[in-house]
Scaffold this active site. Sequence first.
Site, PDB file in Angstrom:
ATOM      1  N   LYS A   1      16.223   6.128  32.883  1.00 53.80           N
ATOM      2  CA  LYS A   1      16.840   5.100  32.043  1.00 53.80           C
ATOM      3  C   LYS A   1      15.798   4.368  31.210  1.00 53.80           C
ATOM      4  CE  LYS A   1      20.174   2.778  33.852  1.00 53.80           C
ATOM      5  NZ  LYS A   1      21.342   3.246  33.058  1.00 53.80           N
TER       6      LYS A   1
ATOM      7  N   ARG B   1      19.301  -2.970  35.991  1.00 56.02           N
ATOM      8  CA  ARG B   1      19.811  -1.627  36.315  1.00 56.02           C
ATOM      9  C   ARG B   1      18.722  -0.766  36.950  1.00 56.02           C
ATOM     10  NH1 ARG B   1      24.441  -0.229  32.860  1.00 56.02           N
ATOM     11  NH2 ARG B   1      24.869  -1.886  31.377  1.00 56.02           N
TER      12      ARG B   1
ATOM     13  N   GLY C   1      25.656   6.544  39.624  1.00 58.21           N
ATOM     14  CA  GLY C   1      26.484   5.802  40.559  1.00 58.21           C
ATOM     15  C   GLY C   1      25.904   5.622  41.944  1.00 58.21           C
TER      16      GLY C   1
ATOM     17  N   MET D   1      22.920   4.182  42.826  1.00 56.48           N
ATOM     18  CA  MET D   1      22.207   2.923  43.043  1.00 56.48           C
ATOM     19  C   MET D   1      22.927   1.786  42.330  1.00 56.48           C
ATOM     20  SD  MET D   1      18.244   4.213  42.967  1.00 56.48           S
ATOM     21  CE  MET D   1      18.414   5.165  41.470  1.00 56.48           C
TER      22      MET D   1
ATOM     23  N   ARG E   1      20.636   9.930  28.405  1.00 57.81           N
ATOM     24  CA  ARG E   1      20.016  10.778  29.421  1.00 57.81           C
ATOM     25  C   ARG E   1      20.598  12.183  29.276  1.00 57.81           C
ATOM     26  NH1 ARG E   1      23.001   7.965  34.654  1.00 57.81           N
ATOM     27  NH2 ARG E   1      25.131   8.572  34.128  1.00 57.81           N
TER      28      ARG E   1
ATOM     29  N   HIS F   1      25.921  33.195  60.542  1.00 52.75           N
ATOM     30  CA  HIS F   1      26.477  34.509  60.245  1.00 52.75           C
ATOM     31  C   HIS F   1      27.572  34.420  59.188  1.00 52.75           C
ATOM     32  CE1 HIS F   1      29.303  37.904  60.970  1.00 52.75           C
ATOM     33  NE2 HIS F   1      28.169  38.577  61.011  1.00 52.75           N
TER      34      HIS F   1
ATOM     35  N   SER G   1       8.371  43.190  54.136  1.00 46.94           N
ATOM     36  CA  SER G   1       9.479  42.363  53.645  1.00 46.94           C
ATOM     37  C   SER G   1       9.599  41.169  54.574  1.00 46.94           C
ATOM     38  CB  SER G   1      10.794  43.147  53.632  1.00 46.94           C
ATOM     39  OG  SER G   1      11.837  42.332  53.142  1.00 46.94           O
TER      40      SER G   1
ATOM     41  N   CYS H   1      13.567  39.381  52.103  1.00 49.52           N
ATOM     42  CA  CYS H   1      14.962  39.785  52.241  1.00 49.52           C
ATOM     43  C   CYS H   1      15.790  38.774  53.015  1.00 49.52           C
ATOM     44  CB  CYS H   1      15.074  41.159  52.894  1.00 49.52           C
ATOM     45  SG  CYS H   1      14.423  41.240  54.585  1.00 49.52           S
TER      46      CYS H   1
ATOM     47  N   TYR I   1       9.089  41.454  44.799  1.00 51.87           N
ATOM     48  CA  TYR I   1      10.526  41.325  44.596  1.00 51.87           C
ATOM     49  C   TYR I   1      11.115  40.315  45.581  1.00 51.87           C
ATOM     50  CZ  TYR I   1      11.186  44.248  48.781  1.00 51.87           C
ATOM     51  OH  TYR I   1      11.166  44.732  50.060  1.00 51.87           O
TER      52      TYR I   1
END
Length: 962
Positions: free
Chosen positions: A27, A97, A106, A108, A347, A469, A798, A865, A885
């Site tokens: 702000k 503010r 919203g 604070m 903002r 799971h 992996s 993985c 990867y």
Amino acid sequence: MATKRIYSFGGGKADGNKDMKDVLGGKGAGLAEMSNIGIPVPPGFTITTDVCTEYYRAGKKLPRSLEPELRAALRKVEALTGKGFGDAGDPLLVSVRSGARVSMPGMMDTVLNLGLNDRTVEGLAARSGNPRFAWDSYRRFVAMFGDVVLGMKPETKEDRDPFEVILTAKKEAFGAAHDADLPVEALRELVSEFKAEISRRKKVAFPEEPFDQLLAAVGAVFRSWDNDRAIAYRQLNGIPAEWGTAVSVQAMVFGNMGDDSGTGVAFTRNPATGEDEFYGEFLVNAQGEDVVAGIRTPQKIGELQAKWADVSRQLLAAREKLEHHYRDMQDIEFTIERGRLYLLQTRSGKRTGLAAVRIAVEMAEQRLISREDAILRVDAEALNHLLRPVFDEAKKAAAVKEGRLLAKGLPAGPGAASGRLVFFAEDAAAWRAKGEQVVLARHETSPEDIRGMAAAEGFLTAFGGMTSHAALVARQMGKVAIVGCDALSFDYHARTMTVTRRAGGDVVLKEGHWISIDGLAGEVIDGRLETRPSEVVEVLVEKTRDARSAPTYQRFAKLLSWADGARRLKVRANADQPDQARVAVAFGAQGIGLCRTEHMFFGEGKIGPMREMIVAATPEERRAALAKLLPLQREDFRGLFVEMAGRPVTIRTLDPPLHEFLPHDEEGMRALAEATGKSVVHVEERIEELAESNPMLGNRGCRLGIAYPEITEMQVRAIFEAAIDAAEAGARVEPEVMIPLVGMAKELDHQAAVVRRVAQEVFAARGRKVRYLVGTMIEVPRGAVTAAEIARTAEFFSFGTNDLTQTTFGLSRDDVGPVLARYLEEEILAVDPFVSIDQDGVGALMRLGVAGGRATRPELKIGICGEHGGDPASVGFCHRLGLDYVSCSPYRLPIARLAAAQAALREAREAASKRRAGANGKRAREGRIARDAKAARNGKTRDVAVASPAKKRGGRRAQVRA
């Protein structure tokens, strides 16, 4: 040198700018920047985030030395406004503010109209010529100060706000339908009654001195950084607690001065769809909180032209200026005071994933931003919004309003689904076969539930976390899921689910009852809500829509094509079945990083031979049972190779402990005994023999293969026979055999020997060879620490970060819910380590593993993985670590692709910034040398450090004579 604590703005200039969010908060930085570029902003000043840190270090006390700085800053505002703070004749009122460095809308607190007391209210009434406005502002201030600063909250959750109770009674007494209908007399009475209520409840008098009000309000806004909702928001969004908030103090402008005044909120583009349109609302004769609170129905921003044509033109000009300046969609707040426009905030606007992609792509095509900026502009996680079936928001809101919201849990599988409640996997499959839509609800799920989970529209569990799971399978299958919903309890015998609610009493739902689950919000709703597939899924997966008629898909595909051109990390999918591989390829998978072979055993006709193998009394019986599984696994693997069309396929040998495949109820044990020709006693003894106190640390992974090498032999034979079958059919194949849970090199040596022996047997029998790799999962700490030794055998690593996190922390991901909840609440942990990689602990082990593995084998292929492979922060970490990867669930592949590109771009920009800094430093040094030389020629003498060959040889102080 003292640190600057207060930065002023207004009058067309400011001490700060938009690049100072870390110091001024979002702000404050926005207000400073708007001042600098000529946007009409009421003057004020921002107290830095460093002061917030001081405040907390001092035990929630403002530093005494701040007071004179505050007074000096106030004098600047007084000079710009021509008003006096506390002046009874022409009072300056201010807003106070909050403003963190990232938007926390919203979360604070704010205090408006500060500076009013029994004297200044009369001056405000006289100067404005509007007593009603003055007293309306006063009653608002007393209520807001009482709430935010003095803590005037309802005594119980069921109670209403104490000021609202008094206000409602006053409206009834005066016959007023709305606040704006109350006369001055009523507003005067409200101020007195509000103050009396404060005195009664808090035992303190309302402060009359404006500067005391200001000090108290600043402290209260700093405190709001640590209120419950702010903490929860930080936890959900990964915002560090140490950042703190800034506080902006700004001269009040008033939208509640009459019909020539108003207030509103607007976005420079539509935040829901991304359409290039001015989007917002405003209220006439109102203050900002009236728009947010919804106490009055606002007007659409398009109607502003008819009300105030000149103001509308100014606002549209500000819209264009701000969007072009920031090169992003902006969220702005504005006030109109007697026909004059002021902007109070700008903002970066919050937006849906749908809007984010559209805005980024269109701005790049409009040349407002570069393609690289477009890639960085979209929150990778927000791509989920484009992939999941969704509820119609209006219908969902209506259902909630009707009281049909039952419970909330953890949003583990984004999307939306409705179905009939079932409590058993076999019922889910049976009901689905009859054409029913079902939601599988259980305490928790296990691999044995896989068929039912595949049949269900989604699943709902009372226990488990974000990598349980149910959550893992949900993301892999693209299913909606809510886990850890502790308001649920089950009576499986009665086939009922009970929802415990704080208000309204418990709700008991029977099997077959329709419920709806929103995996984006974690909400369970009573009854049926229709869903629709996302446009992207209709094009890519279902193939039911032409891409040319799908603009959302086209923008999605365009953004990801740009991302693919920018990233270094490859992306693979965790997939166990050919249909999952097909989806993975559609979403851009460059291989399979994890095929969990245990999931295949729950397919049609497979669990029987698997159980037969487990209860076998001799190795011969075990091999006979495995022989029945061989062709079934071979067909699954062949399907994977065909679908992946030459892309690498990493297949993990059996990982979970054997007891997970066995029944544990009497009826199931009897059925197993009958099917295998064993006695019930034998089956019971075998189940008891396999039972483990802590399966995570028990006989699983490579330990199973060492204990029962015939299991590894069967799986490896199935892999290579399938690879040759696929190759003979014309497919290119690239199998990678992965041995799980290796912590010692000799474990891998044992299993790798089995793999290579069986491979040669298959190649000899079939007269054909295929290239393959043998590697391991690094998922126990010892594996990472001894990676150099393990890499003598392993051709790839992996990281199985799900288990590596468990074994590093000593926490079970399925049982740790209460611990994690407390740790996150107490901010012992900033983020759930099962959701995002713990870079300091687990990450340190990964660094060791990478360094050790590549020290032995420089060309070692390394990936990840675990489910972290689809988490943007974890993907960025893997990029920095130098992995080759990441592998994740198919439906998270677009997220991983975008996150990998963002990591590469950020790294490149940081390197360029360092190069520029180095070049600037070099030029500065050369400039100093030139100035010193010039001084020497002018005959002056001083001691300087000379950057010369002599200095490089050992350094010297040179006296330069000029």
